[in-house]
Motif scaffolding. Structure first.
Motif, short mmCIF file in Angstrom:
data_model
loop_
_atom_site.label_atom_id
_atom_site.label_comp_id
_atom_site.label_asym_id
_atom_site.label_seq_id
_atom_site.Cartn_x
_atom_site.Cartn_y
_atom_site.Cartn_z
N ARG A 11 13.79 -11.86 -40.95
CA ARG A 11 13.56 -12.89 -41.97
C ARG A 11 14.48 -12.66 -43.17
NH1 ARG A 11 10.66 -17.40 -40.37
NH2 ARG A 11 9.51 -16.70 -38.52
N THR A 12 14.94 -13.75 -43.75
CA THR A 12 15.75 -13.66 -44.96
C THR A 12 14.85 -13.42 -46.16
OG1 THR A 12 15.64 -16.01 -45.53
CG2 THR A 12 17.33 -15.34 -43.93
N ALA A 13 15.47 -13.24 -47.32
CA ALA A 13 14.69 -13.04 -48.54
C ALA A 13 13.81 -14.23 -48.85
CB ALA A 13 15.63 -12.76 -49.72
N ARG A 14 14.17 -15.40 -48.38
CA ARG A 14 13.38 -16.62 -48.57
C ARG A 14 12.35 -16.84 -47.46
NH1 ARG A 14 17.74 -21.26 -50.51
NH2 ARG A 14 18.40 -20.24 -52.45
N GLY A 15 12.30 -15.92 -46.53
CA GLY A 15 11.32 -16.03 -45.46
C GLY A 15 11.76 -16.88 -44.29
N GLU A 16 13.03 -17.27 -44.25
CA GLU A 16 13.52 -18.09 -43.15
C GLU A 16 13.94 -17.21 -41.98
OE1 GLU A 16 15.84 -21.70 -45.16
OE2 GLU A 16 16.28 -19.77 -46.11
N ALA A 17 13.94 -17.80 -40.78
CA ALA A 17 14.32 -17.04 -39.59
C ALA A 17 15.80 -16.68 -39.64
CB ALA A 17 14.04 -17.87 -38.34
N ARG A 18 16.09 -15.40 -39.51
CA ARG A 18 17.47 -14.93 -39.56
C ARG A 18 18.20 -15.29 -38.26
NH1 ARG A 18 19.50 -11.79 -43.11
NH2 ARG A 18 17.53 -10.81 -43.72
N ALA A 19 19.47 -15.65 -38.38
CA ALA A 19 20.25 -16.01 -37.21
C ALA A 19 20.55 -14.79 -36.34
CB ALA A 19 21.56 -16.68 -37.64
N GLN A 20 20.65 -15.04 -35.05
CA GLN A 20 21.06 -14.03 -34.08
C GLN A 20 22.24 -14.58 -33.27
OE1 GLN A 20 17.64 -13.16 -31.60
NE2 GLN A 20 17.08 -11.42 -32.90
N VAL A 21 22.99 -13.67 -32.67
CA VAL A 21 24.10 -14.05 -31.79
C VAL A 21 23.93 -13.32 -30.47
CG1 VAL A 21 26.59 -13.95 -31.42
CG2 VAL A 21 25.70 -14.51 -33.69
N GLU A 55 23.44 -1.07 -22.23
CA GLU A 55 22.39 -1.03 -23.23
C GLU A 55 22.70 -1.90 -24.45
OE1 GLU A 55 22.21 3.10 -24.15
OE2 GLU A 55 21.59 3.71 -22.15
N ALA A 56 23.93 -2.41 -24.51
CA ALA A 56 24.38 -3.14 -25.70
C ALA A 56 24.56 -4.63 -25.43
CB ALA A 56 25.70 -2.54 -26.19
N ALA A 57 23.89 -5.14 -24.41
CA ALA A 57 24.07 -6.53 -24.02
C ALA A 57 23.11 -7.48 -24.73
CB ALA A 57 23.91 -6.67 -22.50
N GLY A 58 22.21 -6.95 -25.57
CA GLY A 58 21.24 -7.80 -26.24
C GLY A 58 21.84 -8.56 -27.41
N PRO A 59 21.03 -9.44 -28.03
CA PRO A 59 21.52 -10.22 -29.17
C PRO A 59 21.69 -9.36 -30.41
CG PRO A 59 19.18 -10.62 -28.84
CD PRO A 59 19.63 -9.77 -27.67
N VAL A 60 22.54 -9.84 -31.32
CA VAL A 60 22.81 -9.15 -32.58
C VAL A 60 22.21 -9.97 -33.71
CG1 VAL A 60 24.59 -8.33 -34.16
CG2 VAL A 60 24.94 -8.17 -31.67
N THR A 61 21.37 -9.35 -34.51
CA THR A 61 20.79 -10.00 -35.68
C THR A 61 21.76 -9.89 -36.86
OG1 THR A 61 18.56 -9.41 -34.94
CG2 THR A 61 18.82 -10.04 -37.24
N LEU A 62 22.05 -11.00 -37.52
CA LEU A 62 23.06 -11.04 -38.57
C LEU A 62 22.47 -10.56 -39.90
CD1 LEU A 62 24.93 -14.34 -37.70
CD2 LEU A 62 25.20 -12.04 -36.75
N ASN A 63 22.18 -9.28 -39.93
CA ASN A 63 21.47 -8.69 -41.06
C ASN A 63 22.38 -7.79 -41.90
OD1 ASN A 63 19.18 -8.21 -42.67
ND2 ASN A 63 18.65 -6.35 -41.53
N HIS A 64 23.57 -8.30 -42.21
CA HIS A 64 24.50 -7.55 -43.05
C HIS A 64 25.40 -8.53 -43.79
CE1 HIS A 64 27.68 -4.77 -44.29
NE2 HIS A 64 26.82 -3.78 -44.05
N PRO A 65 25.79 -8.22 -45.04
CA PRO A 65 26.67 -9.14 -45.77
C PRO A 65 27.98 -9.44 -45.04
CG PRO A 65 25.73 -7.53 -47.28
CD PRO A 65 25.33 -7.11 -45.90
N HIS A 66 28.53 -8.48 -44.30
CA HIS A 66 29.77 -8.74 -43.58
C HIS A 66 29.59 -9.83 -42.52
CE1 HIS A 66 31.50 -5.57 -45.76
NE2 HIS A 66 31.47 -4.59 -44.87
N CYS A 67 28.41 -9.88 -41.90
CA CYS A 67 28.14 -10.91 -40.91
C CYS A 67 28.33 -12.30 -41.51
CB CYS A 67 26.73 -10.79 -40.35
SG CYS A 67 26.31 -9.21 -39.61
N ALA A 68 27.84 -12.45 -42.74
CA ALA A 68 27.92 -13.74 -43.41
C ALA A 68 29.32 -14.00 -43.94
CB ALA A 68 26.91 -13.80 -44.55
N ARG A 69 29.85 -13.05 -44.73
CA ARG A 69 31.12 -13.30 -45.44
C ARG A 69 32.31 -13.35 -44.49
NH1 ARG A 69 30.34 -10.03 -49.10
NH2 ARG A 69 29.91 -11.45 -50.81
N PHE A 70 32.42 -12.40 -43.59
CA PHE A 70 33.59 -12.29 -42.74
C PHE A 70 33.53 -13.23 -41.54
CE2 PHE A 70 36.15 -10.36 -39.37
CZ PHE A 70 37.30 -9.95 -40.03
#
Length: 322
Positions: free
Chosen positions: A24-34, A295-310
Motif C-alpha cells: 500500500r502507498t502512503a495514501r492507502g492505495e494498492a501499490r503497483a507490481q510488475v 526463485e526470482a520469477a515472481g512479481p516485483v512490487t514497486l516499493n522504491h523511489p527508483h522504481c518511480a523516478r527511473f
C-alpha cells in the motif's frame, strides 16, 4: 550551446511515509507490481569496487566500497548453466559494477557468455582497468564479432561537467578509451545523464558534435547507442506508483525493466550470490528474490523511489534488449 544555471530552489525531500508498505502507498492505495513477462537480460554485478568515486553514483561505487564482493567465474557459470538447463529465454548477459574490468575473472566471464551465444553488454568507464586488458579484450571481440558491446559512461559531452561528477583528470582517459574501441572495430555505446538543466535535444546535439569531432561512429539520435538516463536520488520526493497509474500514465508494466531482467549480486561475506529484480537496487535486501533464477520469477512490487523516478516516470531501462 549553454547549460542552464542551477539556481532554482532545491526540490522537496522524500516524504518519509512513502515507500514503507510493500503493498500500500502512503495514501492507502494498492501499490503497483510488475510480473516477469519474459527474462531476456541477466545482469551480473561483478563487484562494487571502482577506480573512481563519483559525486552521485547510484551504486556508491568507489575504490573502497566492497559491499558487493567480486563475482567469480564459477558463480557466473552456474547461472549460465541454469539458463541452459531450464530454457530461460535470455538473449543478453550484462556486466556491471563498480568497474567490471577490475574483477580478475572478467575476461573468463565474458568468454563464457560469448561462447554460449549470448549478446554481451559491459558497462565501463573505459579507463585504465579496461585498457590494461586491451589485447585479450580485442581478441574476444574478433572471435565474436558484433556480440560484445561496451557502454562507456560520459556524464556530459564536455570535460568540465563530466569531471565535476567523476573527478579531475577523468575525461582524457575515458575519451582515449573510446578512441581505442572505435579504432579497433568495436561499436561502443555511450551512457550519460540528464542532470545539467539541458533538454534531451540539447544533450544529443552536444554529443553529436563530440562524436563527429573525435571520429566516433556512434549515432547520437539512437537511444541505444547514446543512452540518456534520468538522474536518480532516492532522497528526493517522487510519486508512488499505484495500480491505477498504468492507465493514467498510459504505460505498460511489461515495458518496465523488471519485466524482462534480473541481476545477480554477491554481498560481502555471503556464501552465495542472490538474485535481485534489476540493476538499481543492489543493497536493498527487501528486494532479494532467491539464490537462483527459478526463485526470482515472481512479481516485483514497486516499493522504491527508483522504481518511480527511473523506470515508470523516466521511461528508462539499463538494457536495450526487449
Amino acid at each position: 550551446m549553454t547549460v542552464v544555471s542551477q539556481t532554482s530552489p532545491p526540490p522537496p525531500r522524500l516524504d518519509p511515509a512513502k515507500f514503507r508498505d510493500p503493498h500500500r502507498t502512503a495514501r492507502g492505495e494498492a501499490r503497483a507490481q510488475v510480473a516477469l513477462a519474459r527474462l531476456t537480460t541477466l545482469w551480473l554485478n561483478t563487484g562494487s569496487l571502482c577506480n573512481l568515486a563519483c559525486s552521485n553514483c547510484y551504486i556508491e561505487s568507489s575504490p573502497t566500497n566492497d559491499r558487493l564482493a567480486y563475482l567469480s567465474a564459477a558463480e557466473a557459470a552456474a547461472f549460465l548453466d541454469e539458463i541452459a538447463r531450464d530454457a530461460w529465454p535470455v538473449r543478453e548477459i550484462g556486466f556491471t559494477g563498480g568497474e567490471p574490468f577490475m574483477n580478475r575473472d572478467i575476461l573468463a566471464m565474458l568468454a563464457a557468455a560469448l561462447d554460449r551465444g549470448f549478446e554481451v553488454l559491459v558497462l565501463t568507464n573505459a579507463m585504465r582497468p579496461m585498457m590494461k586488458l586491451a589485447q585479450p579484450l580485442l581478441a574476444l571481440h574478433l572471435a565474436h564479432p558484433g556480440r560484445l558491446t561496451l557502454r562507456v559512461s560520459l556524464d556530459h559531452w564536455g570535460p568540465d561537467l563530466h569531471e565535476r561528477e567523476r573527478g579531475a583528470g577523468s575525461w582524457a582517459p575515458a575519451v582515449e578509451g573510446l578512441d581505442w574501441l572505435c579504432a579497433n572495430g568495436f561499436a561502443p555505446h555511450v551512457a550519460s545523464r540528464l542532470m545539467w538543466g539541458e533538454s534531451e535535444a540539447e544533450a544529443r546535439a552536444g554529443f553529436r558534435a563530440l562524436f563527429a569531432a573525435r571520429g566516433w561512429a556512434i549515432h547520437a539520435e539512437d537511444p541505444a547507442a547514446l543512452v540518456l538516463f534520468p538522474e536518480m536520488d532516492a532522497r528526493l520526493d517522487v510519486p508512488e506508483i499505484t495500480t491505477a497509474c498504468w492507465g493514467i500514465l498510459d504505460v505498460s508494466p511489461e515495458a518496465m525493466m523488471c519485466a524482462s531482467s534480473r541481476m545477480v549480486v554477491k554481498r560481502r561475506g555471503a556464501a552465495t550470490p542472490v538474485v535481485l529484480p534489476c540493476t538499481l537496487l543492489p543493497y536493498d535486501t527487501a528486494f532479494e528474490m532467491g539464490a537462483r533464477l527459478a526463485e526470482a520469477a515472481g512479481p516485483v512490487t514497486l516499493n522504491h523511489p527508483h522504481c518511480a523516478r527511473f523506470c515508470v516516470l523516466g521511461g528508462a531501462s539499463c538494457s536495450p534488449v526487449a
